[in-house]
Each structure stands twice: as C-alpha cells, then as structure tokens.
Design an enzyme around this catalytic site. Structure first.
Site, PDB file in Angstrom:
ATOM      1  CG  ASP A 225      -1.638  -1.214   1.393  1.00  0.00           C
ATOM      2  OD1 ASP A 225      -2.610  -1.035   0.211  1.00  0.00           O
ATOM      3  OD2 ASP A 225      -1.558  -1.828   1.754  1.00  0.00           O
TER       4      ASP A 225
ATOM      5  CG  HIS B 102      -3.524  -5.050   2.953  1.00  0.00           C
ATOM      6  ND1 HIS B 102      -2.772  -4.118   1.707  1.00  0.00           N
ATOM      7  CD2 HIS B 102      -4.231  -6.302   2.199  1.00  0.00           C
ATOM      8  CE1 HIS B 102      -3.409  -4.834   0.685  1.00  0.00           C
ATOM      9  NE2 HIS B 102      -3.791  -6.027   1.024  1.00  0.00           N
TER      10      HIS B 102
END
Ligand code: NAX
Length: 335
Positions: free
Chosen positions: A161, A189
């Site tokens: 990410d 996440h």
C-alpha cells in the site's frame, strides 16, 4: 572473508503466485543481503506439493549461489524449525460469495496452527511478516498462539500500500518514486486503510525537502481521489490482470523484510502492521495496526510525536474500528 552461516527462511504458500515472484528476490540476495546464504523452507498444503517440487526444479535451474539447502514440506513443524525469518504468504483465498466472516474463520484456523508451530520450533528471535489476508488479523492470531515469541516479532504487510501511494504521489508531482519519503499507511490492509501524506516529503538530488502537500498543490485530490485510489488499487489490478497483485506484492514483502534486516535510513520511516500497546496515537491495545516505524538493529520502534489532524484522526478511527471487529470475530473462532 569467511562465508556467513546460512539463515533459515520460511516461505508459506510456496506454490502460489506471490511466492513465485518472491523466491528469486530472496535467492538473489535482495532481501537478506548479497553475502547471506539461505536455507529455504517451503510450506504449502499437501495437494500442492507437486507444484512446489516444480518450483524447486526451477530454483535449482537458476543456480542461485546463495541457496544452501531447500526443504519442501506440508508440515508447519518442519517448515518453521529453527527459522530466522518467516514470510506467511499462504492463506485460504476469498471465493465468490464468501463473506468476510467466512474468510476470517477459514484463515484464523490456519494461522492458529502456524502460530502454535512457530512457538514450538522457530527461533525466539524469528521475524514474521504475514501477507495472507486478512493480513493484520492473521498476524494477531499467529502471535496469540505463539506466546513464547515477543509480540514485536509479528508484523503484517502494508508495504505494498505504501509503495502504491508513493508511486501515485510521484506521478502527480512529476518526480521519481524514490524521491517520495515518509508516506504513512495507517491501520488495516483493507479498503479502510488510511494512506496519509501529511508528513510526507519529496527529496531532491541536493537533499532539499519539500512537503508533498506543497509539491502536489492539490489538497482536494490528496484528501479524495488519491486515498480512494490507494484503497482500491488491489481491486483495480484484479480487474485489469484477472489475477491479484503478485509481482508488486512480492517486491513489497522483500522490501518489508529488507528494511527490517538492514534498518531504516536517517530521517526516514516506513509503515508496517505492528501490535498496538494502547500508548500510540490513541489507538487501542491488542490489534495489529499499520503505523510509521523506524528500525535499528532489528528493533522496530513506532515513530512518536507526529501531529495528527482532525481529518487524519477520523480516518484512523474508522480503520481501528474495523480491526477491533475483526479481532473479536477471529478470537471467538479460535478460542
Ligand atoms: P495463491 O492462491 O496464488 O497462493 C496461495 C498459496 O497458499 C497456494 O499455493 C495455497 O495452496 C497456499 N496455502 C493455502 N493454505 C495454506 C496453508 N494452510 N499453509 C501453507 N500454504 C497454504 O495466492 P497469492 O496470490 O500468492 O496470494 C497469497 C495471499 O496474499 C492471499 O491471501 C492474498 O489475499 C494476499 N495478499 C496480500 C497482500 C498484502 O499487501 N498484505 C497483497 C497481495 C495479496 O493479495
């Protein structure tokens, strides 16, 4: 110079697509160092052992100099034996129509078994990164069942990410991705994660630092489409590739472990899911929450004292709430 002793590195989900891109990075020295030999311990489930053997044939054909030994197994007690590093990539995938609760249930069972095995046979200094989804809560379950290993040794991957966010900012600001530093991923996440650029900077060749806010000059984008794009990037890759992120995920796992092994650079931090103790940024204790960290000699320290705006606070609360719910569901299943 005398050769270093090999370290034992376990990769689970060894027959899968992330492992296929990750193993060459490990074997080339991109993770633990170009002078660090490795014993690879490859774990997958019994029906996949034929595929694992095919992967081993290819590893052998690569003639990697750093590979000392390869062990393939479907038994976590063998896979985690004396492990120095464990990359828990393998997990039960989300199938169509499967609720998030069902995914949590299936995976909690897997990570309970793996935690218990790590507890029994891995080195107490083992560094664990959980990649298989839901990664944060799987990391929590793993550590719950490995009480003899410090909680600080369990992390969840949010580096992908972070890389996605850095690349998007770099493109917008017209700079190279390597110039974008200190982007933070807070929380889970998942699509509730909060990619935060309020402390991020762009570093020019002469070392001058400009805030990302100033360099991009478009707060509406940074607070809107940018956040959404990072949160949904995984789904966008699936739509385009008809397969989930694998090359980029493998690079992120390698980078996560590389920085844990070699440390963060002066003035820089990185993000990873770490076990909360209730003392940082008002986030409740007992969840694996992605935070900005620095690392020295293998010790992970959460960066403290960053100013948190009201905008950021709201976003952090939302992802904290999701992780607390996941924790409740998962622990109910495994206890
Ligand atoms: P694949 O389906 O290609 O491979 C997964 C492998 O894990 C399979 O070979 C399977 O047999 C194995 N496996 C299943 N149960 C196991 C068990 N109990 N022990 C050992 N191995 C087991 O998936 P892949 O694309 O490699 O993705 C792996 C995981 O990473 C998935 O859970 C995926 O959702 C997750 N991801 C996490 C990311 C993150 O940033 N945290 C990003 C990428 C990825 O989506």
């Amino acid at each position: 110079m005398a050769q270093k002793e090999p370290i034992n590195v376990c990769v689970t989900g060894a027959a899968g697509q992330i492992a296929y891109s990750l193993l060459p990075l490990i074997c080339r020295g991109n993770v633990f160092g170009e002078d660090q030999p490795v014993n690879l311990h490859l774990l997958d489930i019994t029906p996949m052992m034929g595929t694992v053997n095919g992967v081993i044939m290819e590893l052998s054909d690569c003639a990697f100099e750093l590979v000392n030994k390869i062990v393939a197994t479907d038994d976590p007690m063998v896979a985690f034996k004396d492990c120095d590093a464990a990359m828990l990539v393998g997990a039960m995938p989300r199938r169509e129509g499967m609720l998030r609760k069902d995914l949590l249930e299936k995976n909690a069972g897997i990570f309970k078994v793996q935690g218990a095995a790590l507890d029994k046979v891995a080195k107490k200094t083992v560094r664990v990164v959980v990649v298989g989804n839901p990664a944060n809560t799987n990391a929590l379950v793993t550590s719950e069942f490995a009480p003899s290993i410090p909680k600080s040794q369990f992390t969840a991957l949010t580096h992908l990410d972070q890389s996605r966010a850095r690349a998007m900012v770099a493109e917008r600001a017209g700079v190279n991705t390597s110039q974008v530093k200190n982007v933070i991923i807070w929380g889970n996440h998942s699509s509730t994660q909060y990619p935060d650029v309020e402390h991020a900077v762009i570093v020019s060749a002469d070392g001058a630092r400009t805030s990302v806010k100033k360099a991009v000059g478009d707060e509406a984008w940074l607070h809107g489409d940018f956040i959404k794009a990072v949160q949904t990037r995984g789904a966008a890759v699936i739509k385009a590739r008809k397969l989930s992120s694998a090359m980029s995920a493998a690079k992120a796992v390698a980078d996560h472990m590389h920085v844990w092994w070699h440390g963060t650079k002066e003035g820089e931090f990185t993000s990873m899911g770490v076990m909360t103790d209730g003392s940082k940024y008002g986030i409740n204790a007992g969840i694996v929450f992605s935070m900005p960290v620095t690392i020295k000699d293998g010790v992970i320290s959460v960066v403290e004292g960053l100013e948190i705006s009201d905008f950021s606070r709201d976003k952090m609360r939302a992802t904290e709430h999701e992780l607390q719910q996941e924790r409740e569901t998962a622990l109910k299943i495994v206890q």
